[in-house]
Enzyme design. Structure first.
Site, mmCIF file in Angstrom:
data_model
loop_
_atom_site.group_PDB
_atom_site.id
_atom_site.type_symbol
_atom_site.label_atom_id
_atom_site.label_comp_id
_atom_site.label_asym_id
_atom_site.label_seq_id
_atom_site.Cartn_x
_atom_site.Cartn_y
_atom_site.Cartn_z
ATOM 1 N N SER A 9 0.841 -1.191 0.000
ATOM 2 C CA SER A 9 0.000 0.000 0.000
ATOM 3 C C SER A 9 0.874 1.237 0.000
ATOM 4 C CB SER A 9 -0.879 0.010 1.238
ATOM 5 O OG SER A 9 -0.061 0.246 2.367
ATOM 6 N N LYS A 10 0.224 2.356 -0.278
ATOM 7 C CA LYS A 10 0.895 3.661 -0.331
ATOM 8 C C LYS A 10 1.577 4.016 0.976
ATOM 9 C CE LYS A 10 -0.602 7.169 -3.427
ATOM 10 N NZ LYS A 10 -1.728 7.654 -4.115
ATOM 11 N N ARG A 11 1.023 3.494 2.066
ATOM 12 C CA ARG A 11 1.518 3.808 3.393
ATOM 13 C C ARG A 11 3.038 3.600 3.489
ATOM 14 N NH1 ARG A 11 0.826 0.841 8.013
ATOM 15 N NH2 ARG A 11 -0.011 -0.861 6.789
#
Ligand code: GLU
Length: 504
Positions: A263-265
């Protein structure tokens, strides 16, 4: 196809594979991996790689995202044999241009009673969903409109009730024979009659993908694991249309370092961001292939992990793709990138570096390509990404303004600095331009530096050439900028020192 035959497939011949991205966001690094594996299968097994744009979601699809997909694939070197832009015998290759094809099959399914109109409102569906969940059941459509009579349908149509089209899902176990994961069973009871189109001109993904994969004679559908749960729905459609499904293969999930789904996280996921940061396309391709695959070790030979696309094709074997999730390790990408920067032929490396240099310096300063090449060559072992290059090399293009004070080595007097620079100036003005090579310059200057003190000669010289505290060595800089520019920069330094003295 029986389980037995599928499990025995250990060969791929003349495949037709496709990449079918939806232009609803910037091209994802995970999509780049899917494209790569499809490309490799086409190249390795003498097949065709097709690019189809799945833009049936009218609200979310944008031309700029499609442009980003095409641009990204070209940048990575994953060129397609058939598809948007290049054409082919099975076009059009953009789903929004294929609505007539979908309508034909939608009508056929409805006429045959294999699909039906559903008039349930979103509110009704939501209420039913909640009820099922409160009973601990997997929410799915309850089949309310499945058995409406012809009259009932006619009346609702005349009353202009909004509808969607659902597939009549037979109750059974659908087995996906996945080339990577093996046999996976799905109970259709848990899926229910799913929506295949919002109306005759608005097909949904699971429907249009089946029509196109069939019409385009796709032999192998290779995509990310997140699509595995769509596969039984698609197989049900192949069965309803009486078509043989292609062979499916779902690539392992890409995981964050903590093994959660990528994910972007944890950082960038859009390919354009990696490009902006100065990763080489060759390095990204090399990195991506290890997200699910690795070459076979050859006895007695060290493994060379740094591979070009052609070397990957040579060593590629589809049947070595792993099932388990693949961790996205940015350190590994950084390492692979530095290795490619070190070994790539200089012409190629320079053309990859050009956009980054142009952004900072504009075209005019970059006219002399041989000059740029020398600068890139000198720095290729010092950079981790191409984006570091403009900052690190800017003094080659434009001498920055600097303080005369910077020219002074330790406790030297300004007078001594000036004398030393004067001395070098005179030494070099007699030297033929042809002899402005690193070796020659070292041969001339180093003995003098030993006599007068290394730091006392080399520090002021290097600062005069670069205008900064940290830079490449003076001999390397002089060889690249040549005699005229060297003397000009020395004169500038001497002038600065004189001005300083006059002002004192
Ligand atoms: N349009 C789908 C996507 O972008 C394609 C999935 C597939 O390969 O079937 O995820």
């Amino acid at each position: 196809m029986s389980a037995k035959t599928t499990n025995l497939i250990k060969e791929i011949k003349n495949p037709r594979v496709r990449m079918a991205p939806s232009p609803t966001g910037y091209f994802h690094i995970g999509s780049a991996r899917t494209a790569l594996f499809n490309y490799l299968v086409a190249k390795k097994y003498n097949g065709k790689f097709i690019l189809r744009i799945e833009d049936t979601d009218k609200e979310r699809s944008k031309p700029e995202y499609e442009a980003d997909i095409l641009d990204s694939l070209k940048w990575l070197g994953l060129l397609w044999d058939e598809g948007v832009e290049v054409g082919g015998s099975y076009g059009p290759y953009r789903q929004s241009e294929r609505l007539d094809v979908y309508e034909k099959y939608l009508r056929e399914l409805v006429e045959k009673g294999l699909a039906y109109y559903c008039f349930c409102s979103p509110e009704e569906l939501e209420a039913k969903k909640e009820e099922m969940m409160s009973r601990g059941e997997v929410p799915r459509y309850d089949g309310h409109c499945r058995n409406l009579t012809e009259e009932e349908v006619k009346k609702k149509m005349n009353d202009k009730n909004p509808f969607v089209i659902r597939l009549k899902m037979p109750e059974k176990i659908i087995t996906v024979f996945d080339l990577i994961r093996g046999k996976v069973d799905f109970d259709t009871k848990l899926i229910g009659d799913f929506i295949i189109a919002k109306d005759f001109r608005s097909p949904l993904y699971n429907f249009s993908v089946v029509i196109d994969d069939h019409e385009m004679q796709i032999t192998h559908v290779i995509r990310g694991e997140e699509h595995l749960s769509n596969t039984p729905k698609q197989i049900a459609l192949y069965e309803a249309l009486n078509w043989t499904p292609p062979i499916f293969a779902h690539l392992p999930l890409i995981l964050n370092p903590d093994r959660s789904k990528m994910s972007k996280r944890f950082g960038d996921v859009a390919l354009k961001d990696f490009r902006k940061k100065g990763y080489l396309p060759e390095a990204i391709v090399n990195f991506l292939v290890y997200l699910g695959w690795h070459p076979k070790e050859k006895a007695g030979e060290p493994i060379n992990e740094i591979l070009t696309l052609n070397e990957i094709i040579e060593q590629f074997d589809f049947f070595r793709i792993q099932k388990g999730g693949a961790v996205f390790n940015i350190e590994k990408l950084n390492w692979i990138n530095t290795e490619h920067i070190k070994t790539m032929p200089i012409d190629e490396l320079t053309s990859h570096a050009m956009p980054y240099l142009k952004e900072k310096f504009g075209d005019a300063l970059l006219n002399d390509i041989e000059f740029v090449k020398k600068i890139v060559e000198l720095h290729r072992t010092r950079i981790k990404t191409l984006a570091e290059l403009p900052e690190m090399t800017s003094y080659f293009f434009v001498l920055p303004d600097y303080d005369a004070e910077l020219l002074r080595w330790q406790d030297m007097s300004e007078e001594e600095v000036k004398n030393n620079l004067d001395f070098i100036y005179n030494l070099l003005s007699d030297l033929d331009n042809q002899l402005f090579t690193r070796q020659q310059l070292e041969a001339i200057i180093l003995p003098e530096a030993e006599k007068r003190g290394r730091g006392k000669i080399l520090w002021p010289l290097r600062v005069a050439l670069s205008g900064q505290k940290n830079s490449a060595g003076p001999f390397e800089i002089m060889e690249i900028i040549g005699k005229n520019e060297t003397l000009k920069r020395l004169a500038t330094a001497i002038k600065k020192l004189k001005e300083n003295q006059n002002n004192a």
